[in-house]
Write a protein that holds these residues in place. Structure first.
Motif, PDB file in Angstrom:
ATOM      1  N   ALA A  98       0.830  -1.202   0.000  1.00 48.08           N
ATOM      2  CA  ALA A  98       0.000   0.000   0.000  1.00 48.08           C
ATOM      3  C   ALA A  98       0.865   1.254   0.000  1.00 48.08           C
ATOM      4  CB  ALA A  98      -0.929  -0.009   1.214  1.00 48.08           C
ATOM      5  N   LEU A  99       2.011   1.213   0.682  1.00 47.98           N
ATOM      6  CA  LEU A  99       2.921   2.349   0.698  1.00 47.98           C
ATOM      7  C   LEU A  99       3.437   2.648  -0.703  1.00 47.98           C
ATOM      8  CD1 LEU A  99       5.505   3.400   3.251  1.00 47.98           C
ATOM      9  CD2 LEU A  99       6.342   2.952   0.959  1.00 47.98           C
ATOM     10  N   ARG A 100       3.865   1.623  -1.444  1.00 54.88           N
ATOM     11  CA  ARG A 100       4.354   1.834  -2.805  1.00 54.88           C
ATOM     12  C   ARG A 100       3.235   2.369  -3.695  1.00 54.88           C
ATOM     13  NH1 ARG A 100       9.232  -0.575  -4.066  1.00 54.88           N
ATOM     14  NH2 ARG A 100       8.657  -0.751  -6.262  1.00 54.88           N
ATOM     15  N   ALA A 101       2.013   1.852  -3.516  1.00 54.37           N
ATOM     16  CA  ALA A 101       0.888   2.341  -4.310  1.00 54.37           C
ATOM     17  C   ALA A 101       0.638   3.819  -4.033  1.00 54.37           C
ATOM     18  CB  ALA A 101      -0.355   1.515  -4.006  1.00 54.37           C
ATOM     19  N   ALA A 102       0.729   4.219  -2.769  1.00 55.38           N
ATOM     20  CA  ALA A 102       0.520   5.620  -2.401  1.00 55.38           C
ATOM     21  C   ALA A 102       1.557   6.517  -3.061  1.00 55.38           C
ATOM     22  CB  ALA A 102       0.579   5.768  -0.879  1.00 55.38           C
ATOM     23  N   VAL A 103       2.818   6.117  -2.985  1.00 50.47           N
ATOM     24  CA  VAL A 103       3.900   6.937  -3.525  1.00 50.47           C
ATOM     25  C   VAL A 103       3.827   6.998  -5.045  1.00 50.47           C
ATOM     26  CG1 VAL A 103       6.405   7.129  -3.730  1.00 50.47           C
ATOM     27  CG2 VAL A 103       5.380   6.489  -1.537  1.00 50.47           C
ATOM     28  N   PHE A 104       3.638   5.850  -5.696  1.00 51.03           N
ATOM     29  CA  PHE A 104       3.637   5.807  -7.155  1.00 51.03           C
ATOM     30  C   PHE A 104       2.422   6.507  -7.757  1.00 51.03           C
ATOM     31  CE2 PHE A 104       6.492   1.791  -7.769  1.00 51.03           C
ATOM     32  CZ  PHE A 104       7.534   2.474  -7.145  1.00 51.03           C
ATOM     33  N   ALA A 153       2.586  12.528   1.113  1.00 55.50           N
ATOM     34  CA  ALA A 153       2.971  12.019   2.432  1.00 55.50           C
ATOM     35  C   ALA A 153       2.180  10.744   2.696  1.00 55.50           C
ATOM     36  CB  ALA A 153       2.692  13.053   3.526  1.00 55.50           C
ATOM     37  N   VAL A 154       2.723   9.888   3.545  1.00 55.48           N
ATOM     38  CA  VAL A 154       2.018   8.681   3.964  1.00 55.48           C
ATOM     39  C   VAL A 154       2.009   8.634   5.492  1.00 55.48           C
ATOM     40  CG1 VAL A 154       2.638   7.371   1.890  1.00 55.48           C
ATOM     41  CG2 VAL A 154       4.096   7.218   3.933  1.00 55.48           C
ATOM     42  N   TYR A 155       1.007   7.956   6.043  1.00 54.27           N
ATOM     43  CA  TYR A 155       1.015   7.684   7.477  1.00 54.27           C
ATOM     44  C   TYR A 155       0.887   6.187   7.672  1.00 54.27           C
ATOM     45  CZ  TYR A 155      -4.135   7.409   7.224  1.00 54.27           C
ATOM     46  OH  TYR A 155      -5.431   7.077   6.910  1.00 54.27           O
ATOM     47  N   LEU A 156       1.590   5.697   8.669  1.00 57.67           N
ATOM     48  CA  LEU A 156       1.672   4.256   8.889  1.00 57.67           C
ATOM     49  C   LEU A 156       1.884   3.986  10.368  1.00 57.67           C
ATOM     50  CD1 LEU A 156       4.966   3.869   9.325  1.00 57.67           C
ATOM     51  CD2 LEU A 156       4.970   4.110   6.860  1.00 57.67           C
ATOM     52  N   GLY A 157       1.715   2.723  10.743  1.00 55.67           N
ATOM     53  CA  GLY A 157       1.866   2.344  12.139  1.00 55.67           C
ATOM     54  C   GLY A 157       2.930   1.292  12.325  1.00 55.67           C
ATOM     55  N   LEU A 158       3.466   1.243  13.517  1.00 57.36           N
ATOM     56  CA  LEU A 158       4.341   0.149  13.905  1.00 57.36           C
ATOM     57  C   LEU A 158       3.479  -1.009  14.402  1.00 57.36           C
ATOM     58  CD1 LEU A 158       6.938   2.453  15.572  1.00 57.36           C
ATOM     59  CD2 LEU A 158       7.529   0.822  13.773  1.00 57.36           C
ATOM     60  N   LYS A 159       4.122  -2.089  14.774  1.00 60.14           N
ATOM     61  CA  LYS A 159       3.362  -3.271  15.194  1.00 60.14           C
ATOM     62  C   LYS A 159       2.609  -3.044  16.505  1.00 60.14           C
ATOM     63  CE  LYS A 159       4.735  -6.052  11.835  1.00 60.14           C
ATOM     64  NZ  LYS A 159       3.791  -6.644  10.853  1.00 60.14           N
ATOM     65  N   GLN A 160       3.026  -2.046  17.286  1.00 61.16           N
ATOM     66  CA  GLN A 160       2.351  -1.733  18.543  1.00 61.16           C
ATOM     67  C   GLN A 160       1.795  -0.319  18.508  1.00 61.16           C
ATOM     68  OE1 GLN A 160       5.780  -2.869  21.226  1.00 61.16           O
ATOM     69  NE2 GLN A 160       4.114  -3.662  22.475  1.00 61.16           N
ATOM     70  N   PHE A 161       0.729  -0.101  19.267  1.00 63.15           N
ATOM     71  CA  PHE A 161       0.182   1.229  19.546  1.00 63.15           C
ATOM     72  C   PHE A 161      -0.317   1.946  18.293  1.00 63.15           C
ATOM     73  CE2 PHE A 161       3.832   0.547  22.564  1.00 63.15           C
ATOM     74  CZ  PHE A 161       3.054  -0.050  23.540  1.00 63.15           C
ATOM     75  N   SER A 162      -0.846   1.178  17.367  1.00 67.02           N
ATOM     76  CA  SER A 162      -1.446   1.741  16.162  1.00 67.02           C
ATOM     77  C   SER A 162      -2.960   1.602  16.261  1.00 67.02           C
ATOM     78  CB  SER A 162      -0.934   1.002  14.917  1.00 67.02           C
ATOM     79  OG  SER A 162      -1.785   1.230  13.817  1.00 67.02           O
ATOM     80  N   THR A 216      -4.953  -4.205  13.340  1.00 60.63           N
ATOM     81  CA  THR A 216      -5.010  -5.375  12.470  1.00 60.63           C
ATOM     82  C   THR A 216      -4.491  -5.112  11.065  1.00 60.63           C
ATOM     83  OG1 THR A 216      -7.318  -4.842  11.960  1.00 60.63           O
ATOM     84  CG2 THR A 216      -6.921  -6.419  13.738  1.00 60.63           C
ATOM     85  N   ALA A 217      -3.970  -3.907  10.801  1.00 57.23           N
ATOM     86  CA  ALA A 217      -3.278  -3.667   9.532  1.00 57.23           C
ATOM     87  C   ALA A 217      -1.945  -4.411   9.556  1.00 57.23           C
ATOM     88  CB  ALA A 217      -3.064  -2.170   9.327  1.00 57.23           C
ATOM     89  N   GLY A 218      -1.288  -4.492   8.391  1.00 56.23           N
ATOM     90  CA  GLY A 218       0.008  -5.170   8.343  1.00 56.23           C
ATOM     91  C   GLY A 218       1.022  -4.510   9.251  1.00 56.23           C
ATOM     92  N   GLU A 223      -8.483   8.008   4.706  1.00 54.43           N
ATOM     93  CA  GLU A 223      -8.537   6.901   5.665  1.00 54.43           C
ATOM     94  C   GLU A 223      -8.343   5.594   4.907  1.00 54.43           C
ATOM     95  OE1 GLU A 223     -10.126   3.529   7.758  1.00 54.43           O
ATOM     96  OE2 GLU A 223     -10.963   4.365   5.913  1.00 54.43           O
ATOM     97  N   GLY A 224      -7.798   4.540   5.579  1.00 52.72           N
ATOM     98  CA  GLY A 224      -7.756   3.255   4.902  1.00 52.72           C
ATOM     99  C   GLY A 224      -6.530   2.402   5.105  1.00 52.72           C
ATOM    100  N   ARG A 225      -6.001   2.350   6.314  1.00 52.53           N
ATOM    101  CA  ARG A 225      -4.840   1.474   6.530  1.00 52.53           C
ATOM    102  C   ARG A 225      -5.218  -0.002   6.536  1.00 52.53           C
ATOM    103  NH1 ARG A 225      -1.671   2.787  11.526  1.00 52.53           N
ATOM    104  NH2 ARG A 225      -3.354   4.141  12.247  1.00 52.53           N
ATOM    105  N   LEU A 226      -6.511  -0.305   6.525  1.00 49.04           N
ATOM    106  CA  LEU A 226      -6.941  -1.694   6.417  1.00 49.04           C
ATOM    107  C   LEU A 226      -7.331  -2.051   4.984  1.00 49.04           C
ATOM    108  CD1 LEU A 226      -9.127  -2.026   9.650  1.00 49.04           C
ATOM    109  CD2 LEU A 226      -6.772  -2.795   9.301  1.00 49.04           C
ATOM    110  N   ARG A 227      -7.170  -1.120   4.073  1.00 48.46           N
ATOM    111  CA  ARG A 227      -7.558  -1.340   2.680  1.00 48.46           C
ATOM    112  C   ARG A 227      -6.343  -1.695   1.828  1.00 48.46           C
ATOM    113  NH1 ARG A 227     -12.361   2.007   2.415  1.00 48.46           N
ATOM    114  NH2 ARG A 227     -13.512   1.419   4.298  1.00 48.46           N
ATOM    115  N   GLY A 228      -6.602  -2.206   0.624  1.00 48.39           N
ATOM    116  CA  GLY A 228      -5.549  -2.662  -0.262  1.00 48.39           C
ATOM    117  C   GLY A 228      -4.929  -1.551  -1.082  1.00 48.39           C
ATOM    118  N   PRO A 229      -3.883  -1.885  -1.840  1.00 47.11           N
ATOM    119  CA  PRO A 229      -3.175  -0.870  -2.633  1.00 47.11           C
ATOM    120  C   PRO A 229      -4.037  -0.242  -3.720  1.00 47.11           C
ATOM    121  CG  PRO A 229      -2.390  -3.087  -3.166  1.00 47.11           C
ATOM    122  CD  PRO A 229      -3.255  -3.218  -1.960  1.00 47.11           C
TER     123      PRO A 229
END
Length: 680
Positions: A19-25, A30-39, A43-45, A239-245
């Motif tokens: 999804a990050l590559r899709a956003a950039v390309f 800018a992109v926003y993303l989470g780490l494995k904790q405290f996001s 349930t996103a990747g 919005e959409g960190r649970l959505r696909g690229p």
């Protein structure tokens, strides 16, 4: 000469690397993303610290900013792990940290002062005073609540000292973000901690007279981007960190087209993902039944058909980074320099000796160096110095390829921020009190049992009820400020504060960050709307002026023991918990607002009845059963117990206080909430 308006940022979600590559390309700034904790999208990747470093390097090489979401409430035992997340963001060179909990903000200020702070929409900021308060606390941006109209956004932006970010596409929560406790109390999974189970998407019926849902259609305000940019909004958030690229690319592309004044395909965007279509009701100031919708089988089929057509939007690198080429041609060879606008330079040398040329080689060199496809670069300038001889096109192609590869490597080099060791609160243990004093909060003066007021440690009433409190009792009364103050309400509340100060009241109950500015210098107590769950956040609120605070009732008692902020703590020991605070009315589909009695009932699929009350521009949906801790008050590690009265009559309130004082069991159905839930 004055500078023109700053270009609006398109901010895309990145739930995982694809999804990050899709956003950039596809053109995100800018992109926003989470780490494995405290996001807040647990349930996103999400990303490991190592993956975050790689993602940040990838984005920065392409002039795309990276914002890391550490935007859940934190429990006392999690502060060290949260500090690790701050360190990971700083060491990766991220551009900003998105936070909900003041503990995360405090850690960032202490550890990495170069890391900008963005206030999450989970902070429930929806008014000018809230924005100014965040600015005073060192935040550089705030993500505004999604329930605002365009006129309200414009009013906030008019004098905002920091950047504003507004959601323009994606899923809409029924509740004001940060003020929803439905998933926690009904399913044991807190939305404030990224674990929302989505109970609001399940069917509810209103007053037995037809279907009514707590499920809103997805937001689509793409067409409003030019107006938002004109209002002064800095960032348009998808919005959409649970959505696909495919979803990410389609939304980013549509936003880019809208900002450029070009037509965009709303039908395709709807096919990619929607819930029976889109809504722009909040921004348009049109909150009616058309806002509600659910995901249907037809929507799912449309998505399957639409996704292949969208993939072309992110199949190739987007050439968005300008590069300046200088080719120095001498008899013995060629030196090619590639320079970006950040000052990075890459130099390569040709290994072949140019042959004498029969005609000018500059047009051929220009054509060869312009072929930057497959890279993030485009040739902004090409200079040829000296008298170029003939070299085959393949040689120039290889020189260009090698120079851009070296330049990209330099742009991808880590840019870590300075990061210090965290200073965490000393371990504390809050003892349980055998004789736990009681406070009570009443919805209205007539609800308060007169015989109980002298026996309470203190009591709380909405500020609108202030004039009804006898002067002799005011020293025991705290005036509650509204959790939500949309539009003109903030000015009205400020006027109420001015009218009641100096009248002998004990103080004011802050439920929102705006209240720290509106009631600055006055005695303040913290309500559960502040979502305080750890000692570092409690310490921050104490510094802001709180004399006592309410612990968020999502916090288990075992974790509550660690809260010793140096001021009294209150724990909810009775009450029908407000599960949701909504601006859109969940009864609108079946009720004529002109004849509404400001109350109703929602019935879920298990036939449970959820009371709904309307007032102050919002609706509250209450838990059908009360939280009750009467016979277990001795297990509550707080300085006082708080009884929350909302739906009760005066007689019912008196009975509940009697049972609490006697440490007696509750005679009907009740819940302990999350107080005995084990740590995850």
């Amino acid at each position: 000469m004055t500078a023109g308006p700053k270009k609006m940022e398109i901010l895309a979600p990145a739930g995982d690397g694809e999804a990050l590559r899709a956003a950039v390309f596809s053109g995100a700034h800018a992109v926003y993303l989470g780490l494995k904790q405290f996001s807040a999208r647990r349930t996103a990747g999400n990303f490991t610290p190592e993956e975050l470093a790689g993602a940040t390097a990838f984005c920065h090489a392409r002039d795309v900013k990276v914002y890391v979401a550490v935007n859940t409430t934190l429990w006392p035992g999690e502060l060290a792990a949260a500090a690790d997340c701050v360190r990971a963001a700083a060491e990766a060179g991220a551009d900003a940290l998105i936070v909900q909990d003041l503990a995360a903000a405090a850690l960032a200020r202490r550890m990495a002062p170069g890391l900008l702070l963005h206030g999450s929409t989970q902070m429930s900021v929806h008014s000018p005073a809230g924005v100014r308060q965040l600015a005073a606390m060192g935040f550089s941006r705030v993500v505004l609540a999604r329930e605002l109209s365009l006129a309200e956004v414009r009013a906030i932006a008019q004098d905002s000292p920091i950047e504003l970010e507004v959601f323009v596409h994606g899923a809409l929560c029924m509740s004001v973000s940060g003020q929803c406790y439905m998933s926690a109390f009904l399913g044991g999974r807190s939305g404030n901690r990224g674990g929302c189970a989505g109970p609001c998407r399940l069917p509810f019926a209103a007053d037995g007279s037809g279907a009514a849902h707590l499920s809103l259609k997805d937001l689509c305000a793409v067409a409003s981007l030019p107006q938002l940019a004109g209002a002064g909004v800095a960032s348009a958030k998808i919005e959409g960190r649970l959505r696909g690229p495919e979803y990410v690319a389609a939304a980013v592309h549509a936003c880019g087209e809208s900002l450029a004044g070009r037509p965009w395909d709303e039908a395709l965007l709807q096919d990619v993902f929607s819930r029976s279509g889109f809504t722009n009701g909040y921004l348009a100031g049109r909150m009616d039944g058309s806002m509600f919708g659910v995901r249907t089988p037809e929507d799912t089929a449309a998505s399957r058909a639409a996704l292949p057509a969208v993939r072309g939007l992110y199949r190739r690198e987007r050439q968005a980074v300008p590069v300046h080429f200088t080719a120095v041609c001498e008899a013995e060879g060629v030196k090619l320099t590639a320079r970006d606008e950040a000052g990075n330079i890459a130099i390569v040398y040709g290994g072949e000796t140019p042959l004498p040329a029969e005609r000018d080689q500059r047009p051929a060199i220009q054509k060869a160096l312009e072929k930057t496809g497959g890279t993030p670069f485009y040739a902004a300038e090409i200079r040829v110095e000296g008298e170029p001889g003939y070299l085959p096109g393949a040689v120039w192609n290889e020189l260009r390829r090698a120079a851009l590869e070296k330049l990209l490597q330099k742009r991808e080099a880590p840019r870590p921020l300075t990061c210090a060791a965290p200073r965490l609160p000393a371990a504390a243990h809050h003892p349980c009190r055998a004789g736990l004093p009681l406070w009570a909060r009443f919805e209205a003066w007539e609800q308060a049992p007169a015989e109980w007021l002298p026996r309470l440690e203190g009591f709380i009433l909405p500020i609108a009820e202030a004039e009804r409190v006898p002067a002799a009792l005011r020293q025991k009364a705290v005036l509650e400020l509204p959790r939500a103050e949309f539009g003109a309400m903030e000015a009205a509340v400020q006027k109420q504060i001015g009218a009641t100060r100096g009248l002998g009241f004990q103080g004011y109950l802050a439920q929102n960050l705006a209240h720290f500015e509106l009631a600055k210098g006055l005695p303040l107590y913290g309500g559960f709307g502040l979502n305080i769950t750890n000692p570092l956040a409690a310490e921050e609120y104490r510094r802001l002026g709180l004399k006592a605070l309410t612990v968020l009732p999502e916090l288990p008692l075992a974790e509550m023991e660690a809260l010793e902020p140096g001021i009294p703590t209150w724990a909810l020991v009775y009450g029908h918990m407000p599960l949701m605070m909504t601006r859109a009315c969940p009864l609108h589909n079946v009720t004529d607002c002109t004849r509404c009695e400001k109350q109703g009932v929602l019935t879920d699929r298990k036939r449970r009845k959820f009371p709904v009350r309307c007032g102050g521009g919002v609706r509250q949906i209450y838990n059908p059963v009360p939280l009750y801790m009467g016979e277990r008050l001795g297990e509550v590690p707080a300085d006082a117990g708080l009884a929350l009265f909302t739906l009760e009559t005066r007689a019912e309130a008196a009975k509940a206080l009697e049972l609490l004082a006697a440490r007696a069991p509750w005679p009907g159905e009740f819940t302990r909430g999350l107080y005995y839930k084990p740590a995850p």
